[in-house]
Structures are given as structure tokens and as C-alpha cells.
Scaffold this motif. Structure first.
Motif, PDB file in Angstrom:
ATOM      1  N   SER A  24      -9.514   8.481 -20.157  1.00  0.00           N
ATOM      2  CA  SER A  24     -10.562   9.226 -19.467  1.00  0.00           C
ATOM      3  C   SER A  24     -11.083   8.453 -18.278  1.00  0.00           C
ATOM      4  CB  SER A  24     -11.704   9.534 -20.444  1.00  0.00           C
ATOM      5  OG  SER A  24     -12.777  10.137 -19.774  1.00  0.00           O
ATOM      6  N   GLY A  25     -11.227   7.114 -18.463  1.00  0.00           N
ATOM      7  CA  GLY A  25     -11.733   6.265 -17.376  1.00  0.00           C
ATOM      8  C   GLY A  25     -10.775   6.251 -16.213  1.00  0.00           C
ATOM      9  N   ASN A  26      -9.457   6.191 -16.511  1.00  0.00           N
ATOM     10  CA  ASN A  26      -8.470   6.161 -15.444  1.00  0.00           C
ATOM     11  C   ASN A  26      -8.465   7.461 -14.667  1.00  0.00           C
ATOM     12  OD1 ASN A  26      -7.598   3.598 -16.012  1.00  0.00           O
ATOM     13  ND2 ASN A  26      -5.985   4.248 -17.435  1.00  0.00           N
ATOM     14  N   SER A  27      -8.666   8.589 -15.371  1.00  0.00           N
ATOM     15  CA  SER A  27      -8.633   9.883 -14.684  1.00  0.00           C
ATOM     16  C   SER A  27      -9.823  10.054 -13.762  1.00  0.00           C
ATOM     17  CB  SER A  27      -8.600  11.009 -15.719  1.00  0.00           C
ATOM     18  OG  SER A  27      -9.818  11.058 -16.450  1.00  0.00           O
ATOM     19  N   GLU A  28     -10.892   9.288 -14.045  1.00  0.00           N
ATOM     20  CA  GLU A  28     -12.078   9.413 -13.212  1.00  0.00           C
ATOM     21  C   GLU A  28     -12.036   8.501 -11.991  1.00  0.00           C
ATOM     22  OE1 GLU A  28     -15.342   8.689 -15.794  1.00  0.00           O
ATOM     23  OE2 GLU A  28     -15.102  10.550 -16.924  1.00  0.00           O
ATOM     24  N   LYS A  29     -11.062   7.576 -11.949  1.00  0.00           N
ATOM     25  CA  LYS A  29     -10.956   6.679 -10.808  1.00  0.00           C
ATOM     26  C   LYS A  29     -10.556   7.465  -9.567  1.00  0.00           C
ATOM     27  CE  LYS A  29      -9.779   2.374 -13.203  1.00  0.00           C
ATOM     28  NZ  LYS A  29      -8.742   1.349 -13.411  1.00  0.00           N
ATOM     29  N   ASN A  30     -11.072   7.048  -8.430  1.00  0.00           N
ATOM     30  CA  ASN A  30     -10.720   7.713  -7.184  1.00  0.00           C
ATOM     31  C   ASN A  30      -9.251   7.508  -6.839  1.00  0.00           C
ATOM     32  OD1 ASN A  30     -13.336   8.528  -6.955  1.00  0.00           O
ATOM     33  ND2 ASN A  30     -13.804   7.347  -5.126  1.00  0.00           N
ATOM     34  N   GLN A  31      -8.639   8.524  -6.263  1.00  0.00           N
ATOM     35  CA  GLN A  31      -7.268   8.406  -5.788  1.00  0.00           C
ATOM     36  C   GLN A  31      -7.277   7.722  -4.428  1.00  0.00           C
ATOM     37  OE1 GLN A  31      -5.154  12.101  -5.515  1.00  0.00           O
ATOM     38  NE2 GLN A  31      -3.419  11.211  -4.407  1.00  0.00           N
ATOM     39  N   THR A  32      -6.347   6.791  -4.227  1.00  0.00           N
ATOM     40  CA  THR A  32      -6.256   6.099  -2.941  1.00  0.00           C
ATOM     41  C   THR A  32      -5.261   6.816  -2.041  1.00  0.00           C
ATOM     42  OG1 THR A  32      -6.788   3.945  -3.917  1.00  0.00           O
ATOM     43  CG2 THR A  32      -5.672   3.931  -1.791  1.00  0.00           C
ATOM     44  N   LEU A  33      -5.670   7.060  -0.799  1.00  0.00           N
ATOM     45  CA  LEU A  33      -4.833   7.713   0.186  1.00  0.00           C
ATOM     46  C   LEU A  33      -4.739   6.782   1.397  1.00  0.00           C
ATOM     47  CD1 LEU A  33      -3.428  10.532   0.410  1.00  0.00           C
ATOM     48  CD2 LEU A  33      -5.408  11.282   1.738  1.00  0.00           C
ATOM     49  N   THR A  34      -3.545   6.304   1.687  1.00  0.00           N
ATOM     50  CA  THR A  34      -3.343   5.375   2.801  1.00  0.00           C
ATOM     51  C   THR A  34      -2.749   6.117   3.993  1.00  0.00           C
ATOM     52  OG1 THR A  34      -2.935   3.577   1.231  1.00  0.00           O
ATOM     53  CG2 THR A  34      -2.285   3.204   3.516  1.00  0.00           C
ATOM     54  N   VAL A  35      -3.469   6.070   5.098  1.00  0.00           N
ATOM     55  CA  VAL A  35      -3.057   6.823   6.293  1.00  0.00           C
ATOM     56  C   VAL A  35      -2.910   5.869   7.476  1.00  0.00           C
ATOM     57  CG1 VAL A  35      -3.636   8.696   7.870  1.00  0.00           C
ATOM     58  CG2 VAL A  35      -4.276   8.870   5.452  1.00  0.00           C
ATOM     59  N   GLY A  36      -1.759   5.902   8.135  1.00  0.00           N
ATOM     60  CA  GLY A  36      -1.539   5.123   9.341  1.00  0.00           C
ATOM     61  C   GLY A  36      -2.065   5.862  10.556  1.00  0.00           C
ATOM     62  N   ALA A  37      -2.605   5.121  11.531  1.00  0.00           N
ATOM     63  CA  ALA A  37      -3.216   5.792  12.685  1.00  0.00           C
ATOM     64  C   ALA A  37      -3.230   4.878  13.902  1.00  0.00           C
ATOM     65  CB  ALA A  37      -4.646   6.203  12.344  1.00  0.00           C
ATOM     66  N   SER A  38      -3.244   5.493  15.086  1.00  0.00           N
ATOM     67  CA  SER A  38      -3.522   4.750  16.317  1.00  0.00           C
ATOM     68  C   SER A  38      -4.996   4.353  16.306  1.00  0.00           C
ATOM     69  CB  SER A  38      -3.230   5.621  17.544  1.00  0.00           C
ATOM     70  OG  SER A  38      -1.852   5.937  17.621  1.00  0.00           O
ATOM     71  N   ALA A  39      -5.304   3.250  16.981  1.00  0.00           N
ATOM     72  CA  ALA A  39      -6.666   2.701  16.932  1.00  0.00           C
ATOM     73  C   ALA A  39      -7.710   3.688  17.442  1.00  0.00           C
ATOM     74  CB  ALA A  39      -6.729   1.403  17.729  1.00  0.00           C
ATOM     75  N   VAL A  40      -7.411   4.311  18.597  1.00  0.00           N
ATOM     76  CA  VAL A  40      -8.353   5.239  19.240  1.00  0.00           C
ATOM     77  C   VAL A  40      -7.594   6.504  19.639  1.00  0.00           C
ATOM     78  CG1 VAL A  40      -9.948   5.552  21.163  1.00  0.00           C
ATOM     79  CG2 VAL A  40      -9.670   3.280  20.165  1.00  0.00           C
ATOM     80  N   PRO A  41      -8.120   7.670  19.308  1.00  0.00           N
ATOM     81  CA  PRO A  41      -9.333   7.931  18.531  1.00  0.00           C
ATOM     82  C   PRO A  41      -9.080   8.110  17.029  1.00  0.00           C
ATOM     83  CG  PRO A  41      -8.555   9.994  19.422  1.00  0.00           C
ATOM     84  CD  PRO A  41      -7.573   8.939  19.884  1.00  0.00           C
ATOM     85  N   HIS A  42      -7.795   8.105  16.652  1.00  0.00           N
ATOM     86  CA  HIS A  42      -7.398   8.505  15.307  1.00  0.00           C
ATOM     87  C   HIS A  42      -8.074   7.702  14.199  1.00  0.00           C
ATOM     88  CE1 HIS A  42      -4.339   9.408  18.307  1.00  0.00           C
ATOM     89  NE2 HIS A  42      -4.029  10.485  17.609  1.00  0.00           N
ATOM     90  N   ALA A  43      -7.982   6.365  14.288  1.00  0.00           N
ATOM     91  CA  ALA A  43      -8.583   5.524  13.248  1.00  0.00           C
ATOM     92  C   ALA A  43     -10.101   5.684  13.223  1.00  0.00           C
ATOM     93  CB  ALA A  43      -8.206   4.061  13.471  1.00  0.00           C
ATOM     94  N   GLU A  44     -10.699   5.853  14.391  1.00  0.00           N
ATOM     95  CA  GLU A  44     -12.154   6.046  14.454  1.00  0.00           C
ATOM     96  C   GLU A  44     -12.564   7.338  13.745  1.00  0.00           C
ATOM     97  OE1 GLU A  44     -13.017   3.732  18.697  1.00  0.00           O
ATOM     98  OE2 GLU A  44     -12.851   5.919  18.665  1.00  0.00           O
TER      99      GLU A  44
END
Length: 272
Positions: A24-44
Motif C-alpha cells: 500500500s505504501g509503495n502504491s502511494e509513492k509518487n511516480q517519477t517522470l524524467t523529461v529532457g528539455a532545452s534550457a530556455v524556455p522549455h526547462a523553465e
């Protein structure tokens, strides 16, 4: 024996409850989403979305890239869950050249492309034979030619799709001289030295170099551009809940208002 049997049952029951609690504790953990981006403006923009996604149970991690090749390589090799830096013509060309199957999960914003000049403040004054510095990003050639065509400097030949047009597909009305293409990331620095008359610079790199497209560009693309920047994912992942939540948040009023206020027209939000 009976006593030991009761203890065994109790111990087993405790272990089952503990396992259920851990599950139950594991199911409540947030899912991690890793997104690559250009510094400006995308990462901002993505960093502004972090707390909004947190509320939806998603931990957004932003990995910044300084070029246009590595983010797709990282996505294809599953080092990223998505990336945010490119438009569809670039993605289509990348897939064709690298035999990948990356897809569009949602259009987020348009960065009106600009032609800059330190030598001219009026398009009508551009001399015959003026030099033009463009990038080596082939997917941008049609975009640049459309801008030049909008001011009567070139004409894309009849029957040619403007998005895929190349320098070979134009009537060069002003006999413009296109210099050897260079990496888009170094165009702003080349512009500072001003060896050419005109420079075609991507807005993300212009913003990083503290250029204001609305004020500094000699020719600026309009909001109807087909070159909207997208969230790209591996084929099939566009249907994942976390990816859909990411796109929905980036389409939210909070993020669209942020884009409008921060970039003052240099970046235009898209809600489709």
C-alpha cells in the motif's frame, strides 16, 4: 503443539499485514517522470509545472540539454520518459534519419522564429546579394525560407511543400548568398560578430543570448506557424496516464498565463 500452531498462525498473519502495508505504501509513492528539455524556455516552463504535477502524484525531474540531438537519443534509449524541445518537422526528420519511432504527445507552445540583423533595420533596404547565416538543422530550412518569402526576398517554387523546402527549391529574387550552415546553438554568438547581413536564429537560443525577438528581430514568425514545440515520447507512451497528466498541466491556465507573462510574446502557448 497446539500452542506452537497458534503462534505460527499469528506470525503468518502479522507477516501478511506487513506485506500489505508495504504494498500500500509503495502504491502511494509518487511516480517519477524524467523529461529532457532545452534550457530556455522549455526547462523553465517544466519547472513551473513541478508543483502542479506533484499534486497529481507525479515527481517531475527535468534534465537540461544544450543541443538538438542528444534529447532524442536519450529518449529512444529509455534514459528519458519524454522530451520537450522540438517541433514536428524536426521530429519527423530525426525519425527518418535514425530509424526511431518517437511520437508527438501534445503541442505546447510556439516560438516565433526570427531573422536578425545588425546591418539592417528595414527589410526594404536589404541589398541585392546580402549574406544569410542559417543553421545546419535541415528541418528549419523551409521555415526560414517561408520567413524570407513573406518579405519578398525569395519565392518557394510552385508545387513544393514549404515545410520541407530547401535552398534548391527557391527563386532567389534578391540573389541572397547563404553561408555555410552552422550549429544553431552558436548562431547568437556569430550574430554578435555580425559577419553576415542576416541571421536566422531559433527563439530558444535567442532568449538564452538575451535577445528579445519582438524588439530585435527584423522578421518575426506569426502565431499561425506549423512549428509548435511538442512533448515527444516513445510510440505507445503517449497513452500513459503520467504523460497525459504532463500535457494537461502544460495546457493549464496556470502554465499558459506563466508563458504569456514571462516571455511577452516571444513564446506563445498552444492549448491543443
Amino acid at each position: 503443539m497446539k500452542k506452537y500452531s497458534v503462534l505460527t498462525v499469528i506470525l503468518a498473519f502479522v507477516l501478511i499485514l506487513t506485506a500489505c502495508g508495504q504494498s500500500s505504501g509503495n502504491s502511494e509513492k509518487n511516480q517519477t517522470l524524467t523529461v529532457g528539455a532545452s534550457a530556455v524556455p522549455h526547462a523553465e516552463i517544466l519547472k513551473k509545472a513541478v508543483p502542479l504535477l506533484k499534486k497529481k502524484g507525479i515527481d517531475l525531474k527535468v534534465k537540461v540539454f544544450q543541443d538538438y540531438v542528444l534529447p532524442n537519443k536519450a529518449l529512444a534509449s529509455k534514459q528519458l520518459d519524454a522530451n520537450y524541445f522540438q517541433h514536428i518537422p524536426y521530429l519527423d526528420l530525426y525519425n527518418k534519419q535514425h530509424n526511431t519511432d518517437l511520437v508527438n504527445a501534445g503541442k505546447i507552445h510556439i516560438e516565433p522564429f526570427g531573422i536578425y540583423s545588425k546591418k539592417y533595420t528595414d527589410v526594404s533596404k536589404i541589398k541585392d546579394g546580402a549574406t544569410v547565416q542559417i543553421s545546419n538543422n535541415k528541418s528549419e530550412q523551409g521555415r526560414i525560407l517561408l520567413l524570407l518569402q513573406s518579405k519578398g526576398l525569395v519565392k518557394i517554387k510552385t508545387g513544393v511543400d514549404p515545410v520541407s523546402a530547401t535552398l534548391k527549391d527557391i527563386d532567389n529574387i534578391k540573389h541572397l548568398k547563404f553561408l555555410q550552415p552552422i550549429d544553431p546553438a552558436i548562431l547568437p554568438k556569430a550574430y554578435e560578430h555580425s559577419a553576415a547581413d542576416l541571421y536566422a536564429i531559433n527563439t530558444n537560443y535567442a532568449l538564452q543570448a538575451k535577445l528579445d525577438p519582438k524588439e530585435d528581430a527584423l522578421i518575426l514568425e506569426g502565431a499561425s506557424s506549423p512549428y509548435a514545440n511538442i512533448i515527444a515520447v516513445r510510440k505507445g507512451d503517449q497513452n500513459k496516464k503520467a504523460i497525459k497528466e504532463l500535457v494537461n498541466v502544460l495546457h493549464s491556465k496556470t502554465i499558459q498565463d506563466f508563458i504569456t507573462k514571462k516571455y511577452k510574446g516571444a513564446v506563445l502557448p498552444v492549448s491543443e
